[in-house]
Design a protein around this motif. Structure first.
Motif, PDB file in Angstrom:
ATOM      1  N   THR A  32       0.870  -1.168   0.000  1.00  0.00           N
ATOM      2  CA  THR A  32       0.000   0.000   0.000  1.00  0.00           C
ATOM      3  C   THR A  32       0.908   1.218   0.000  1.00  0.00           C
ATOM      4  O   THR A  32       1.759   1.362   0.889  1.00  0.00           O
ATOM      5  CB  THR A  32      -0.926   0.005   1.238  1.00  0.00           C
ATOM      6  OG1 THR A  32      -1.594  -1.259   1.326  1.00  0.00           O
ATOM      7  CG2 THR A  32      -1.947   1.122   1.126  1.00  0.00           C
ATOM      8  N   SER A  33       0.741   2.082  -0.998  1.00  0.00           N
ATOM      9  CA  SER A  33       1.654   3.206  -1.211  1.00  0.00           C
ATOM     10  C   SER A  33       1.026   4.536  -0.816  1.00  0.00           C
ATOM     11  O   SER A  33      -0.161   4.769  -1.053  1.00  0.00           O
ATOM     12  CB  SER A  33       2.064   3.265  -2.690  1.00  0.00           C
ATOM     13  OG  SER A  33       2.722   2.078  -3.069  1.00  0.00           O
ATOM     14  N   PHE A  34       1.875   5.397  -0.245  1.00  0.00           N
ATOM     15  CA  PHE A  34       1.468   6.727   0.201  1.00  0.00           C
ATOM     16  C   PHE A  34       2.525   7.739  -0.206  1.00  0.00           C
ATOM     17  O   PHE A  34       3.698   7.396  -0.396  1.00  0.00           O
ATOM     18  CB  PHE A  34       1.351   6.766   1.734  1.00  0.00           C
ATOM     19  CG  PHE A  34       0.350   5.818   2.310  1.00  0.00           C
ATOM     20  CD1 PHE A  34      -0.933   6.248   2.610  1.00  0.00           C
ATOM     21  CD2 PHE A  34       0.691   4.498   2.556  1.00  0.00           C
ATOM     22  CE1 PHE A  34      -1.858   5.367   3.146  1.00  0.00           C
ATOM     23  CE2 PHE A  34      -0.229   3.612   3.092  1.00  0.00           C
ATOM     24  CZ  PHE A  34      -1.510   4.052   3.389  1.00  0.00           C
ATOM     25  N   LEU A  35       2.120   8.990  -0.291  1.00  0.00           N
ATOM     26  CA  LEU A  35       3.037  10.120  -0.426  1.00  0.00           C
ATOM     27  C   LEU A  35       2.834  11.013   0.787  1.00  0.00           C
ATOM     28  O   LEU A  35       1.692  11.261   1.194  1.00  0.00           O
ATOM     29  CB  LEU A  35       2.757  10.913  -1.707  1.00  0.00           C
ATOM     30  CG  LEU A  35       3.025  10.193  -3.023  1.00  0.00           C
ATOM     31  CD1 LEU A  35       2.577  11.065  -4.199  1.00  0.00           C
ATOM     32  CD2 LEU A  35       4.486   9.816  -3.151  1.00  0.00           C
ATOM     33  N   LEU A  36       3.940  11.483   1.355  1.00  0.00           N
ATOM     34  CA  LEU A  36       3.888  12.396   2.491  1.00  0.00           C
ATOM     35  C   LEU A  36       5.044  13.376   2.391  1.00  0.00           C
ATOM     36  O   LEU A  36       6.215  12.968   2.449  1.00  0.00           O
ATOM     37  CB  LEU A  36       3.974  11.627   3.822  1.00  0.00           C
ATOM     38  CG  LEU A  36       4.086  12.484   5.093  1.00  0.00           C
ATOM     39  CD1 LEU A  36       2.845  13.364   5.267  1.00  0.00           C
ATOM     40  CD2 LEU A  36       4.310  11.605   6.313  1.00  0.00           C
TER      41      LEU A  36
END
Length: 178
Positions: free
Chosen positions: A108-112
């Protein structure tokens, strides 16, 4: 080869960490994806360099990875897009490279704040969070935003992470969910 700047936080609760990332202003990038990969030795017995052929669910890539050391800046990678896992595996076979293993994980990929965060779930071991950014300092900054201290981070590769749990990944020709 360019360096990757990344570190892992081991043994996480995926739901809690996903909520944490979102609460700090991050956003999820697409649904959780099943990733499939073949791993090939470049030189048999040399665990510092290998070829990875990976289907991410959104595309397929071929990479050479090299580990210089276990620090945040110790992994080097050159990666290119290819159009087929099966055809590229066949091509590598014709060149004399045969997979030493087939592996699956869910990601599961996120950008922060400019960093890429991945919640990875692998068979047989607890989930972990991977933080990849533009520099070692940025990796540490993003970890701190999430409340993780430097002592909680590791930059060990997946083989070494499995070893932490008493599993020799090289002894498993197939690592999958099925």
């Amino acid at each position: 080869m360019p360096a990757e700047y990344e570190a892992k936080v081991l043994d996480i609760d995926p739901s809690e960490v996903a909520e944490l990332i979102l609460s700090k202003g991050g956003r999820q990038v697409g649904p959780t994806a099943l990733q499939r990969r073949y791993v090939y030795d470049i030189t048999p017995g040399d665990q510092s360099r290998w070829i990875r052929l990976r289907d991410t669910g959104a595309g397929t890539t071929l990479a050479v990875k090299e580990i210089a050391h276990d620090g945040i800046d110790g992994t080097y990678e050159v990666e290119v897009a290819v159009n087929s896992l099966d055809s590229t595996n066949e091509l590598l076979g014709l060149l004399g490279f045969h997979p030493k293993s087939y592996q699956e994980n869910r990601r599961t990929s996120f950008l922060l704040d400019g960093a890429e965060l991945e919640i990875d779930e692998w068979p047989m071991i607890p989930p972990y969070l991977e933080i990849e950014a533009t520099s070692p300092e940025e990796v540490l900054r993003i970890a701190a935003i999430l409340g993780f201290e430097e002592r909680q981070l590791t930059s060990e590769n997946t083989t070494k992470v499995y070893r932490r749990y008493g599993i020799e990944l090289d002894e498993h020709k197939v690592v999958g969910f099925g």
